[in-house]
Write an enzyme that holds these catalytic residues in place. Sequence first.
Site, short mmCIF file in Angstrom:
data_model
loop_
_atom_site.label_atom_id
_atom_site.label_comp_id
_atom_site.label_asym_id
_atom_site.label_seq_id
_atom_site.Cartn_x
_atom_site.Cartn_y
_atom_site.Cartn_z
N HIS A 16 39.53 51.14 48.80
CA HIS A 16 40.12 50.49 49.97
C HIS A 16 41.48 51.16 50.22
O HIS A 16 42.12 51.63 49.27
CB HIS A 16 40.31 49.01 49.62
CG HIS A 16 40.73 48.12 50.73
ND1 HIS A 16 42.04 48.04 51.15
CD2 HIS A 16 40.04 47.24 51.49
CE1 HIS A 16 42.12 47.15 52.12
NE2 HIS A 16 40.92 46.65 52.35
N ASP A 61 41.36 47.37 40.85
CA ASP A 61 41.40 46.56 42.07
C ASP A 61 40.20 45.61 42.00
O ASP A 61 39.06 46.02 42.24
CB ASP A 61 41.33 47.51 43.28
CG ASP A 61 41.11 46.76 44.59
OD1 ASP A 61 40.93 45.52 44.55
OD2 ASP A 61 41.12 47.41 45.65
N GLN A 80 37.13 42.49 45.07
CA GLN A 80 35.73 42.12 45.36
C GLN A 80 34.97 41.69 44.11
O GLN A 80 33.76 41.45 44.17
CB GLN A 80 35.00 43.30 46.03
CG GLN A 80 35.56 43.67 47.38
CD GLN A 80 35.51 42.51 48.38
OE1 GLN A 80 34.77 41.53 48.21
NE2 GLN A 80 36.31 42.60 49.43
N LYS A 106 39.81 35.55 49.03
CA LYS A 106 38.41 35.96 48.87
C LYS A 106 37.71 35.10 47.83
O LYS A 106 36.54 35.28 47.54
CB LYS A 106 38.35 37.44 48.46
CG LYS A 106 38.88 38.39 49.54
CD LYS A 106 38.74 39.82 49.11
CE LYS A 106 39.63 40.75 49.91
NZ LYS A 106 39.12 41.06 51.25
N CYS A 121 38.55 49.43 56.14
CA CYS A 121 39.73 49.92 55.41
C CYS A 121 39.32 50.92 54.32
O CYS A 121 39.90 50.92 53.22
CB CYS A 121 40.53 48.77 54.79
SG CYS A 121 41.16 47.62 56.00
N1 PMP Z 1 40.78 46.10 47.79
C1 PMP Z 1 39.54 45.77 48.15
C2 PMP Z 1 38.38 46.36 47.41
C3 PMP Z 1 39.34 44.88 49.21
O1 PMP Z 1 38.10 44.56 49.58
C4 PMP Z 1 40.46 44.35 49.87
C5 PMP Z 1 40.31 43.38 51.02
N2 PMP Z 1 39.39 43.78 51.99
C6 PMP Z 1 41.73 44.72 49.43
C7 PMP Z 1 41.85 45.59 48.39
C8 PMP Z 1 42.97 44.18 50.07
O2 PMP Z 1 43.09 42.81 49.85
P1 PMP Z 1 44.24 41.98 50.58
O3 PMP Z 1 44.16 42.33 52.02
O4 PMP Z 1 43.86 40.56 50.30
O5 PMP Z 1 45.53 42.38 49.96
#
Ligand code: PMP
Length: 406
Positions: free
Chosen positions: A123, A200, A203, A226, A364
Site C-alpha cells: 500500500h 503492515d 489487512q 478496519k 492505493c
Molecule cells: N496498509 C494496507 C495494507 C491497507 O490496506 C491500508 C488501508 N487501505 C493501509 C495500509 C492504510 O491504513 P490507514 O488508512 O487506516 O492508515
Amino acid sequence: MDKEEVMGIRREFPILERTVAGRPMVYLDNTATSQTPARVVEEIKRIYTHEKANVHRGVHTLSQEMTDLQEQTREKVRRYINADSVEEVIFTRGTTEGINLVASSFGSRFKAGDEVILTVMEHHANIVPWQLLRDRTGIVIRVVDIDDRGVLDLKQYRSLFNERTVMASFCHVSNVLGTVNPVKEMVEFAHSKGVPVLIDGAQASPHMILDMKDLDCDFYVFSSHKMYGPTGIGVLYGKKRWLEEMPPYQGGGEMIGKVTFEHTTYADLPFKFEAGTPDFVDIAAFSKAIDFITEIGVERIARHEHDLMEYTQARMRDIPGMRIFGDAPEKSAVISFLVGDSHPYDLGLLLDKQGVEVRTGHHCAMPLMDRLGIPGTVRASYAVYNTFEEADAFLNALMRAAAILG
Ligand code: PMP
C-alpha cells in the site's frame, strides 16, 4: 457460522439495513473500512454524554476514569496481539501514522546507501514514508516481486539481503490480491541477517490471530476502523528495546518528563510516542470492537469470510471475460477483478446502481497496478456480517453489469 448466527450479528449493524438505489444495500468494501457495531457507537455516545475528560492530566474523578478506560484498552490490545508489555503498545492515528513513525524515528539511524526492502504489493502507506526518508538520508529502496498468482518471490526476497540492508517492511496481507504472506518465515530470515522487520498488519488484524511473541517482528501496525472499531486511531506495536532507543516522533504535551528551554526529558514508554491529547474517546470505544471480534472468535470470522470468498470466486469464473487478480494458496477474503476490457469505474457504477458497494481504482497500490499492467480493479471484500444471499446478489448484479458492458 450458521445463518442464524450471522443474522444475529447483523442486528448489531443498523447500517446494513439501509438501501442504495432502492435496493437492499450489499456492503462489500470491508477492506477499505468495516462497519461498526452498535456497542461501539453506544460507547462513544456514553463517553461524550457521561465520561469525557482529558486523560493523564488531572487528579479529578472524571480524568481518572477516562484514563482508566484508555489504559484498559491498551491492555486489551496487548492481549489481542500477545505483546510482552503495554509499554510496547502505542496508540496512533492508524496504520499510516504507525509506518511514518517508524520510518521517521527508527529510520533516523539509517545512512546514505543503507537499503530497505519492500515488496511490490505494498500500500502507498508502506512506500511513501520510506521515499520521504530516502529523500532525507539517501537510503536505497529494494523491491520484492510477485509471481502470476500474486505470491511473493521468496527466493528474490532472500537474495536482496546484503551487508547494507537495514530494514525489511512488508504487508501481512495484500489489500488488493488478498495474498497472506509467510511473515513468520520472512521475519526469521531477516533476523538471521540481523535485519529488523516492520509488518503492515492493516489487512490482517481483523481476520487473524496475532501473536507478537511468536511472530517476533520488531514493529507491527494496524488500524481500528478496519476492525469494526472507530476511525482515527490505530496501533503501533514495537519491541521495547527499539522503542527505548528511538527518538520521539512528535513533541508536545503528554510525551515529556521535564521541560526547560535548555533541555527536555521524555516520558516513559509508551507515552514518549503519544504527543498531544490522544483520541481517548475512540481509543476507549475500540475496546468494545475488540470484544466484538473476540466473542465471535477471529478464526471463525476468517473461516466464514473465506467460505463466502470461495463460493463467490467459483461462480465469478463462469462469467465470460472475468479476470481475477490474486490466486495465492493462502488468500484473505478479497476479490480483485476486471471483466474483459471494461473500466473498473464503469463496473463499479453499474454495481452501485444495483445496491452493491464495491471499491474501484488503484486501491492505493499504484506500483502493483503497474506490475499487473492495469489501471485498477474492482474489489469486493467480505466481513463477518456478510451473507451468502448477499454474495448471490453481488453475483447477479455483476452478471447484469458484465452483460451491459458486453
Ligand atoms: N496498509 C494496507 C495494507 C491497507 O490496506 C491500508 C488501508 N487501505 C493501509 C495500509 C492504510 O491504513 P490507514 O488508512 O487506516 O492508515
